[in-house]
Write a protein that holds these residues in place. Sequence first.
Motif, PDB file in Angstrom:
ATOM      1  N   ASP A  64       0.857  -1.188   0.000  1.00 50.56           N
ATOM      2  CA  ASP A  64       0.000   0.000   0.000  1.00 50.56           C
ATOM      3  C   ASP A  64       0.893   1.238   0.000  1.00 50.56           C
ATOM      4  N   ARG A  65       1.164   1.771  -1.192  1.00 57.66           N
ATOM      5  CA  ARG A  65       2.059   2.913  -1.330  1.00 57.66           C
ATOM      6  C   ARG A  65       1.527   4.156  -0.617  1.00 57.66           C
ATOM      7  N   ALA A  66       0.203   4.297  -0.576  1.00 58.48           N
ATOM      8  CA  ALA A  66      -0.380   5.477   0.069  1.00 58.48           C
ATOM      9  C   ALA A  66      -0.051   5.497   1.555  1.00 58.48           C
ATOM     10  N   LEU A  67      -0.155   4.342   2.213  1.00 57.66           N
ATOM     11  CA  LEU A  67       0.157   4.275   3.637  1.00 57.66           C
ATOM     12  C   LEU A  67       1.658   4.418   3.878  1.00 57.66           C
ATOM     13  N   GLN A  68       2.460   3.867   2.961  1.00 62.73           N
ATOM     14  CA  GLN A  68       3.907   4.038   3.089  1.00 62.73           C
ATOM     15  C   GLN A  68       4.286   5.513   2.940  1.00 62.73           C
ATOM     16  N   ALA A  69       3.597   6.199   2.030  1.00 59.89           N
ATOM     17  CA  ALA A  69       3.832   7.639   1.869  1.00 59.89           C
ATOM     18  C   ALA A  69       3.460   8.384   3.149  1.00 59.89           C
ATOM     19  N   LYS A  70       2.375   7.939   3.797  1.00 57.97           N
ATOM     20  CA  LYS A  70       1.956   8.568   5.049  1.00 57.97           C
ATOM     21  C   LYS A  70       3.017   8.377   6.126  1.00 57.97           C
ATOM     22  N   LEU A  71       3.636   7.188   6.141  1.00 61.67           N
ATOM     23  CA  LEU A  71       4.717   6.931   7.094  1.00 61.67           C
ATOM     24  C   LEU A  71       5.899   7.864   6.835  1.00 61.67           C
ATOM     25  N   LEU A  72       6.261   8.032   5.548  1.00 64.30           N
ATOM     26  CA  LEU A  72       7.362   8.937   5.203  1.00 64.30           C
ATOM     27  C   LEU A  72       7.050  10.373   5.619  1.00 64.30           C
ATOM     28  N   LYS A  73       5.800  10.775   5.414  1.00 65.54           N
ATOM     29  CA  LYS A  73       5.403  12.150   5.760  1.00 65.54           C
ATOM     30  C   LYS A  73       5.452  12.395   7.272  1.00 65.54           C
ATOM     31  N   ALA A  74       5.358  11.306   8.051  1.00 65.25           N
ATOM     32  CA  ALA A  74       5.383  11.444   9.512  1.00 65.25           C
ATOM     33  C   ALA A  74       6.795  11.717  10.033  1.00 65.25           C
ATOM     34  N   ILE A  75       7.806  11.531   9.166  1.00 66.00           N
ATOM     35  CA  ILE A  75       9.201  11.706   9.589  1.00 66.00           C
ATOM     36  C   ILE A  75       9.711  13.076   9.142  1.00 66.00           C
ATOM     37  N   TYR A  76      10.296  13.825  10.079  1.00 68.99           N
ATOM     38  CA  TYR A  76      10.918  15.097   9.705  1.00 68.99           C
ATOM     39  C   TYR A  76      12.231  14.812   8.969  1.00 68.99           C
ATOM     40  N   PRO A  77      12.480  15.497   7.857  1.00 78.57           N
ATOM     41  CA  PRO A  77      13.706  15.243   7.085  1.00 78.57           C
ATOM     42  C   PRO A  77      14.981  15.308   7.924  1.00 78.57           C
ATOM     43  N   ARG A  78      15.014  16.223   8.890  1.00 80.18           N
ATOM     44  CA  ARG A  78      16.230  16.369   9.705  1.00 80.18           C
ATOM     45  C   ARG A  78      16.492  15.134  10.585  1.00 80.18           C
ATOM     46  N   GLU A  79      15.439  14.291  10.773  1.00 84.59           N
ATOM     47  CA  GLU A  79      15.595  13.099  11.615  1.00 84.59           C
ATOM     48  C   GLU A  79      16.182  11.911  10.858  1.00 84.59           C
ATOM     49  N   LEU A  80      16.137  11.971   9.528  1.00 81.42           N
ATOM     50  CA  LEU A  80      16.559  10.810   8.721  1.00 81.42           C
ATOM     51  C   LEU A  80      17.974  10.326   9.034  1.00 81.42           C
ATOM     52  N   PRO A  81      18.980  11.214   9.123  1.00 80.93           N
ATOM     53  CA  PRO A  81      20.338  10.722   9.417  1.00 80.93           C
ATOM     54  C   PRO A  81      20.435  10.024  10.773  1.00 80.93           C
ATOM     55  N   TYR A  82      19.636  10.474  11.756  1.00 76.77           N
ATOM     56  CA  TYR A  82      19.686   9.861  13.085  1.00 76.77           C
ATOM     57  C   TYR A  82      18.942   8.526  13.115  1.00 76.77           C
ATOM     58  N   ILE A  83      17.917   8.408  12.284  1.00 74.90           N
ATOM     59  CA  ILE A  83      17.152   7.152  12.232  1.00 74.90           C
ATOM     60  C   ILE A  83      17.955   6.067  11.542  1.00 74.90           C
ATOM     61  N   PHE A  84      18.478   6.382  10.360  1.00 77.20           N
ATOM     62  CA  PHE A  84      19.126   5.344   9.559  1.00 77.20           C
ATOM     63  C   PHE A  84      20.620   5.202   9.827  1.00 77.20           C
ATOM     64  N   LYS A  85      21.273   6.308  10.189  1.00 73.62           N
ATOM     65  CA  LYS A  85      22.726   6.274  10.389  1.00 73.62           C
ATOM     66  C   LYS A  85      23.351   5.601   9.170  1.00 73.62           C
ATOM     67  N   ASN A  86      24.004   4.455   9.360  1.00 74.87           N
ATOM     68  CA  ASN A  86      24.521   3.725   8.189  1.00 74.87           C
ATOM     69  C   ASN A  86      23.830   2.366   8.062  1.00 74.87           C
ATOM     70  N   ALA A  87      22.557   2.309   8.469  1.00 79.38           N
ATOM     71  CA  ALA A  87      21.811   1.049   8.464  1.00 79.38           C
ATOM     72  C   ALA A  87      20.770   0.971   7.354  1.00 79.38           C
ATOM     73  N   LEU A  88      20.796   1.909   6.415  1.00 78.27           N
ATOM     74  CA  LEU A  88      19.797   1.900   5.339  1.00 78.27           C
ATOM     75  C   LEU A  88      20.215   0.905   4.267  1.00 78.27           C
ATOM     76  N   THR A  89      19.416  -0.161   4.092  1.00 79.99           N
ATOM     77  CA  THR A  89      19.744  -1.190   3.109  1.00 79.99           C
ATOM     78  C   THR A  89      19.290  -0.766   1.717  1.00 79.99           C
ATOM     79  N   VAL A  90      19.897  -1.382   0.714  1.00 77.74           N
ATOM     80  CA  VAL A  90      19.635  -0.994  -0.673  1.00 77.74           C
ATOM     81  C   VAL A  90      18.169  -1.188  -1.046  1.00 77.74           C
ATOM     82  N   HIS A  91      17.607  -2.345  -0.686  1.00 78.59           N
ATOM     83  CA  HIS A  91      16.231  -2.629  -1.125  1.00 78.59           C
ATOM     84  C   HIS A  91      15.230  -1.682  -0.477  1.00 78.59           C
ATOM     85  N   ILE A  92      15.495  -1.260   0.764  1.00 76.05           N
ATOM     86  CA  ILE A  92      14.603  -0.291   1.415  1.00 76.05           C
ATOM     87  C   ILE A  92      14.742   1.069   0.748  1.00 76.05           C
TER      88      ILE A  92
END
Length: 216
Positions: A175-203
């Motif tokens: 469900d891309r719409a719900l996934q988009a809603k999840l992305l919208k819930a995250i502030y861009p400035r938080e992304l580096p702290y959430i993923f650090k160096n753990a972001l996998t290619v497929h994600i």
Amino acid sequence: MSYIKIKRQAFQEAENDCTEALNLDDRYIKAYSRRATARKELGKLKASIEDAEFALRLEPHNQEIKKQYAEAKSLYEKRILQKISEQEKQNVGKLDTKVNGHIIQPVSSSTQRKQMTAVEDHTKINKSGKQAWKVSVQELASRAASRANVLAAQNITRPTTAYQFEASWRGLSGDRALQAKLLKAIYPRELPYIFKNALTVHILVDIIKCVTTFFM
């Protein structure tokens, strides 16, 4: 590890400690591994599988975690099969089926087997009825999926770690719409702290596909 060694009395404490450790460092592989062990012993098999699976993404060649993953998955599959078997037994006990306009009710085990055979033969003959049954099952599955998505949309919370994000992202798969809603819930400035160096290619690829659909 000490809580795990104490065993039955302290598996919940072990899980809590691992969760605290992962809140501090969401790439701490031993914490995922030990939490997977604690959750398996607590009967939280699906969560145990998720922990082992995420740890394997961080360290794909770790044989101990591969073994953990296989064990938890095997136990989970056995539990599902057991539930299906119990459900089938209950259904046999409640058999009340129409064949050629006649109601069949259970009398004995041997009679039930004969009645079930009659129902199966009738189903094979009546192909159009079988097709209609398949359609109804598909409709029910679709409705159930829709209800699940509505509930998921209501429960979307902003993740604080890569593990939480991936668990939520997989839960909204399809469900891309719900996934988009999840992305919208995250502030861009938080992304580096959430993923650090753990972001996998497929994600990352999956996120890009979602972004191109909803954020152009």
